[in-house]
Structure formats: C-alpha cells, structure tokens
Design an enzyme around this catalytic site. Sequence first.
Site, PDB file in Angstrom:
ATOM      1  CB  VAL A   1      -0.518  -3.941   2.288  1.00 20.40           C
ATOM      2  CG1 VAL A   1       0.460  -3.975   3.454  1.00 20.40           C
ATOM      3  CG2 VAL A   1       0.238  -3.772   0.975  1.00 20.40           C
TER       4      VAL A   1
ATOM      5  CE  LYS B   1       8.903   1.793  -3.221  1.00 21.80           C
ATOM      6  NZ  LYS B   1       8.766   0.714  -4.218  1.00 21.80           N
TER       7      LYS B   1
ATOM      8  CB  ALA C   1     -11.301   2.401   9.151  1.00 22.79           C
TER       9      ALA C   1
HETATM   10  N1  HSE Z   1       4.517  -0.758  -6.557  1.00 26.22           N
HETATM   11  C1  HSE Z   1       5.619  -0.901  -5.691  1.00 26.22           C
HETATM   12  C2  HSE Z   1       6.728  -1.622  -6.428  1.00 26.22           C
HETATM   13  C3  HSE Z   1       5.205  -1.645  -4.464  1.00 26.22           C
HETATM   14  O1  HSE Z   1       6.461  -2.202  -7.479  1.00 26.22           O
HETATM   15  O2  HSE Z   1       7.870  -1.603  -5.978  1.00 26.22           O
HETATM   16  C4  HSE Z   1       6.202  -1.629  -3.338  1.00 26.22           C
HETATM   17  O3  HSE Z   1       6.476  -0.329  -2.905  1.00 26.22           O
END
Ligand code: HSE
Length: 432
Positions: free
Chosen positions: A12, A201, A41
Amino acid sequence: MLKIGICGYGTVGQSFVEHLRVHDDKIQSSVSEEFEIALIADRSIDKKEYNKDIAVTKDVMEMTSDSNINIIVELIGGIDIPYKVITSAIKNKKHVITANKALIAEHGDEIFKLAKEHNVYFGFEASVAGAIPIIQTLTNSMSNENILSITGIINGTCNYILDQMSSHGLEFNDALDEAKELGYAEADPTFDINGMDAAHKISILASLVYKIKSPLKNTYIEGIENITTMDIEYAKELGYSIKHVGITNKKNDSIQCRVHPVLIHKDNILSQVLGVMNALLITGDKFGTSMLYGNGAGGDATASAVVTNLVEAINFSSGKDLRNKNIFKSSGENSFNISKNEDIASPFYLRIYAHDISGVMAEITNVLANEDISIEAVTQHEPIDLDSLIPIVMITNSVNGISISNAIKKIESLAHVEGKVHAIRVLKTDER
Ligand code: HSE
C-alpha cells in the site's frame, strides 16, 4: 509546505507514493497548501526501490517526534507498533492517516478521543472496504440518517477464493495462493480466511453508526475454512451462492454484529459481487437501501482511499475542512446489548452424510420437526459408489441459532448419520 511522513513501505505504501506521483497536479490543485513526502520509515527499506530524493529511516518512531513532519501516514499493519506510532504522533500534534483496521477495531475509541483532544485530523477511510468511500458516506453523507442495517461483502480475499472455487472449480488453497500473489490477502492470510479481518471492519462500522464502543469482543466470527466445493455446488443447485459477509443492525435495544459465510439467493444483488470486489448494502428508515460497490483490496484500491484522507488532512490542517469532526461527535456514548449468535434467527443450509438406508430421511426430518424446524428445500444426491454415504442437503425455515445447534447434535447422534453436520446461515430477504 506541509511535510508528509510514511510509516511502512509495503504494497500500500508503494502504491500510495505512485498514486501521488501520477496524480500530482490534480491532487495539488484540490488542497489548500502544497505538500511533499519528506520521510519514509520502513524496517527493510534498503531492500526496496524508492525515490532517492526522499529521506528514509529504519526507525518508525523517529518521525513521530520530528518537528518537520506535519502528517503521518501509517501503513505498517499489526497493532503494537502502529499503536505507539499513532498515539505518539497525535500527542505531538501531527495529523494521522491509517489503513489499519485491526488497530481501529481494538483501540479506535481511545484514538478518536485523543485526536479530538489534540485537535488533529485522524483518517481511516482505507481501513474498511478498500477504495469504497464507506466511512465518508456513513459519517458525512448519511450522518443524519437512522441506519437500520449494513450487510456487506467486506473481505476481498474471501470473496475472491469463493468466487474462484465457484466459477473456475479451483481448490481452496490454489485460490488463496492467487489472492496472496495479487496482493489482496493480509501478511498473515489466516486473518482473512478465519473472518477476523471482516470482524475488524464490521466492528468499525457498527461503532461509527451506532455510536457504541467497539463491539469487536462480542462480534460473532466465522471464516470460510470449512466451505467446500461440494457446498458451493449444492448451494448453486438450490439457486444460491456462498459468500462471506459482515452484518450489523439494530433492533430496539439490541445490536447484531457478526461475520460468517451465508447462502445468498441468486436474486439478491450481493450474489453478483464477484472476484475481489466488495459491496455494502446500507438500509436507513428514510432513504431505503443504498449500495456501495468497488475494489475492496489491493495496493491501488487501498492507496486511493489513503489519498482521499490526505487531501482532507491537508485541508483540515488549514481549517478549510471540518468534516473529520463528525466522526468523533458522540463516538462511543451509546450502549446496547450485542445479540448472541444463538439468539439470531435465519434459515439454515444443512449438509448431512447418511447411509443409504430406507427411513434415514424420515429420522432426520423427525428430529427437525421435534425442534419445530421445517424444511423449505431438500436435495438428496446419489452415492458415488455402492459403499459410500449419501449427501443430504436441506434449507430450513428461519430458526434461531440455539434450535439449530440442538437439532444438529441430535442428527449427529443418529445411527445412520456419519460425521459432522455442516450448517451455514442463509441470508434472509430483509437482510439485503
Ligand atoms: N485482506 C483484505 C481483504 C485487504 O482481502 O479484504 C483489504 O482490507
């Protein structure tokens, strides 16, 4: 000139820098002040390619007290180090952006308060559903709505694996390897397939929408480890797909917060969400149901959400954008019961292995009838050879988790039934 520090230069981080390079003119024109990346970093920066004009360090804590850095973008992953980086940065009055869902689900309440106290921007759009602007939508566009439920496909890796198994007949492990290669899976993909990533999430979304402390500890979590190609095929025969979903909703004083596989009827739009795509159905008492759909994982998708936060952070720092304040408004002040899995009702898919002996079906249906469970659909498959067991597949009416567990225990103890009964919830029509 505002100076940006990036902590963590993995998939990312690298996509984020590339995004800023490619869209530099566009981004500079939407911010109130010029900015540049001043420091990266990363513990293994010497093994990576980076723009040599940017200063680098291996010490991730260094930038949190560097008075030249105004905004820190945390893309390390994990909890302990990012927690130290973020809390220290905020205390040093730096604006912070993160994609770290585990950290927000575990410590979001505390970090939101800290950011409010120190009047700094804190952005975490990339923590849920990749490029989909779900945090923005819930905390701004829909902040004056009464949200009744959110049902979504929020783990791209699980969706990718299930779709590859269903559409291309891939084995589970081969599909997982592909998801890793494509950069969708977490560094430790166990978190994807055991449901923990989706649990982070949905907990974040529940806490934002219902203004409760993070419900992660009380979230029901089930992954896709036990889903077989056979289940996918049987579900298809009955008109369903198998997906992994996160659900949160509020009924009276109770909140549901859960992640698990479900059978979704082919008429439900979520069944059409394929590959790594994510989608969220949000239902409100006034606006009905809206759907957000997009790339849920991968470097570019996640970096795109980080860039959105960067623009907000810059405008916030110059007092031109106060939207971030909505997120912290009354966060964590409500308390509701989180429903237990056994109290949640839905239809169930059951897969039972039985000996091909007359009367076995009647024995099973008797057990279900005694628990007040009726059968909405049933299919019985031929044994593969004379000695093998017959798979019996059924979908029940809507019953709560405790009734189905009781029935399963009794079915598993029947003389002509072998092994474990496999149960998967079926998404109800009012959950779409
Ligand atoms: N590993 C997570 C997914 C990445 O597959 O949704 C995104 O949060």
